[in-house]
Design a protein around this motif. Structure first.
Motif, PDB file in Angstrom:
ATOM      1  N   ASN A  98     -16.868  -1.105 -33.346  1.00 23.59           N
ATOM      2  CA  ASN A  98     -16.643  -2.363 -34.061  1.00 23.59           C
ATOM      3  C   ASN A  98     -15.472  -3.138 -33.469  1.00 23.59           C
ATOM      4  O   ASN A  98     -15.543  -4.359 -33.308  1.00 23.59           O
ATOM      5  CB  ASN A  98     -16.413  -2.106 -35.549  1.00 23.59           C
ATOM      6  N   ILE A  99     -14.395  -2.442 -33.150  1.00 19.92           N
ATOM      7  CA  ILE A  99     -13.230  -3.101 -32.545  1.00 19.92           C
ATOM      8  C   ILE A  99     -13.603  -3.686 -31.187  1.00 19.92           C
ATOM      9  O   ILE A  99     -13.255  -4.828 -30.866  1.00 19.92           O
ATOM     10  CB  ILE A  99     -12.041  -2.120 -32.424  1.00 19.92           C
ATOM     11  N   PHE A 100     -14.330  -2.918 -30.391  1.00 20.50           N
ATOM     12  CA  PHE A 100     -14.752  -3.405 -29.083  1.00 20.50           C
ATOM     13  C   PHE A 100     -15.642  -4.640 -29.227  1.00 20.50           C
ATOM     14  O   PHE A 100     -15.455  -5.638 -28.529  1.00 20.50           O
ATOM     15  CB  PHE A 100     -15.504  -2.310 -28.315  1.00 20.50           C
ATOM     16  N   THR A 101     -16.600  -4.572 -30.137  1.00 20.19           N
ATOM     17  CA  THR A 101     -17.522  -5.696 -30.337  1.00 20.19           C
ATOM     18  C   THR A 101     -16.767  -6.937 -30.798  1.00 20.19           C
ATOM     19  O   THR A 101     -16.987  -8.038 -30.281  1.00 20.19           O
ATOM     20  CB  THR A 101     -18.613  -5.322 -31.364  1.00 20.19           C
ATOM     21  N   PHE A 102     -15.870  -6.760 -31.750  1.00 21.49           N
ATOM     22  CA  PHE A 102     -15.073  -7.884 -32.246  1.00 21.49           C
ATOM     23  C   PHE A 102     -14.230  -8.480 -31.118  1.00 21.49           C
ATOM     24  O   PHE A 102     -14.183  -9.700 -30.940  1.00 21.49           O
ATOM     25  CB  PHE A 102     -14.177  -7.429 -33.407  1.00 21.49           C
ATOM     26  N   SER A 103     -13.584  -7.624 -30.337  1.00 28.04           N
ATOM     27  CA  SER A 103     -12.753  -8.095 -29.220  1.00 28.04           C
ATOM     28  C   SER A 103     -13.588  -8.845 -28.194  1.00 28.04           C
ATOM     29  O   SER A 103     -13.161  -9.869 -27.650  1.00 28.04           O
ATOM     30  CB  SER A 103     -12.051  -6.921 -28.544  1.00 28.04           C
ATOM     31  N   TYR A 104     -14.772  -8.358 -27.933  1.00 23.81           N
ATOM     32  CA  TYR A 104     -15.654  -8.999 -26.965  1.00 23.81           C
ATOM     33  C   TYR A 104     -16.074 -10.387 -27.452  1.00 23.81           C
ATOM     34  O   TYR A 104     -16.066 -11.351 -26.694  1.00 23.81           O
ATOM     35  CB  TYR A 104     -16.889  -8.122 -26.723  1.00 23.81           C
ATOM     36  N   VAL A 105     -16.428 -10.477 -28.724  1.00 22.10           N
ATOM     37  CA  VAL A 105     -16.844 -11.766 -29.291  1.00 22.10           C
ATOM     38  C   VAL A 105     -15.686 -12.756 -29.246  1.00 22.10           C
ATOM     39  O   VAL A 105     -15.858 -13.917 -28.866  1.00 22.10           O
ATOM     40  CB  VAL A 105     -17.379 -11.582 -30.733  1.00 22.10           C
ATOM     41  N   VAL A 106     -14.501 -12.311 -29.621  1.00 23.03           N
ATOM     42  CA  VAL A 106     -13.318 -13.182 -29.596  1.00 23.03           C
ATOM     43  C   VAL A 106     -13.037 -13.650 -28.168  1.00 23.03           C
ATOM     44  O   VAL A 106     -12.784 -14.831 -27.925  1.00 23.03           O
ATOM     45  CB  VAL A 106     -12.087 -12.463 -30.201  1.00 23.03           C
ATOM     46  N   ALA A 107     -13.113 -12.733 -27.214  1.00 20.22           N
ATOM     47  CA  ALA A 107     -12.867 -13.094 -25.817  1.00 20.22           C
ATOM     48  C   ALA A 107     -13.935 -14.055 -25.304  1.00 20.22           C
ATOM     49  O   ALA A 107     -13.638 -14.992 -24.553  1.00 20.22           O
ATOM     50  CB  ALA A 107     -12.822 -11.838 -24.955  1.00 20.22           C
ATOM     51  N   ALA A 108     -15.172 -13.852 -25.707  1.00 25.41           N
ATOM     52  CA  ALA A 108     -16.262 -14.716 -25.259  1.00 25.41           C
ATOM     53  C   ALA A 108     -16.134 -16.123 -25.834  1.00 25.41           C
ATOM     54  O   ALA A 108     -16.531 -17.103 -25.200  1.00 25.41           O
ATOM     55  CB  ALA A 108     -17.604 -14.110 -25.652  1.00 25.41           C
ATOM     56  N   MET A 109     -15.554 -16.215 -27.013  1.00 27.11           N
ATOM     57  CA  MET A 109     -15.371 -17.522 -27.642  1.00 27.11           C
ATOM     58  C   MET A 109     -14.132 -18.230 -27.100  1.00 27.11           C
ATOM     59  O   MET A 109     -13.911 -19.399 -27.395  1.00 27.11           O
ATOM     60  CB  MET A 109     -15.273 -17.359 -29.163  1.00 27.11           C
ATOM     61  N   GLY A 110     -13.328 -17.519 -26.335  1.00 28.82           N
ATOM     62  CA  GLY A 110     -12.144 -18.122 -25.735  1.00 28.82           C
ATOM     63  C   GLY A 110     -10.997 -18.298 -26.701  1.00 28.82           C
ATOM     64  O   GLY A 110     -10.174 -19.189 -26.551  1.00 28.82           O
TER      65      GLY A 110
END
Length: 111
Positions: A98-110
């Protein structure tokens, strides 16, 4: 009599058999997925699939034979997403995912 028994056991031990389940009844269904020879050179497809599943679950390599070290001669097929088996994760693994997924989404959104 003991000599005949020895001969019979010798003949039986030289028959082709699955190295996993040791079955000698269904020798027509045996595969040779690696460079192993002799009594360890053959396996049933179902036994091999079960062995691979065990190796995956225990996080061990599945590319090479654990006995001879040669690359397994198998064809890997992908399944449609809806046919995937459910992965059983511990609570810690779920949290990390969940942490990885959240971090990835945040990074992808810039953000």
């Amino acid at each position: 009599n003991s000599r005949a028994h020895y001969f019979m056991s010798l003949v039986a031990s030289n028959e082709a058999q699955c190295r996993i389940c040791r079955d000698i009844d269904n020798v027509n269904a045996l595969l040779s997925p690696c460079a192993c020879k002799g009594t360890v050179g053959h396996v049933h497809k179902a036994c091999l699939v079960q062995w691979i599943a065990y190796r995956v679950q225990s996080r061990r390599g599945i590319e090479h034979c654990e006995l001879c070290g040669s690359k397994l001669q198998v064809k890997w097929k992908t399944r449609a997403f809806y046919k995937w088996e459910k992965i059983h994760l511990t609570q810690e693994e779920k949290t990390k995912l969940n942490i990885f997924t959240f971090s990835y989404v945040v990074a992808a959104m810039g953000m």
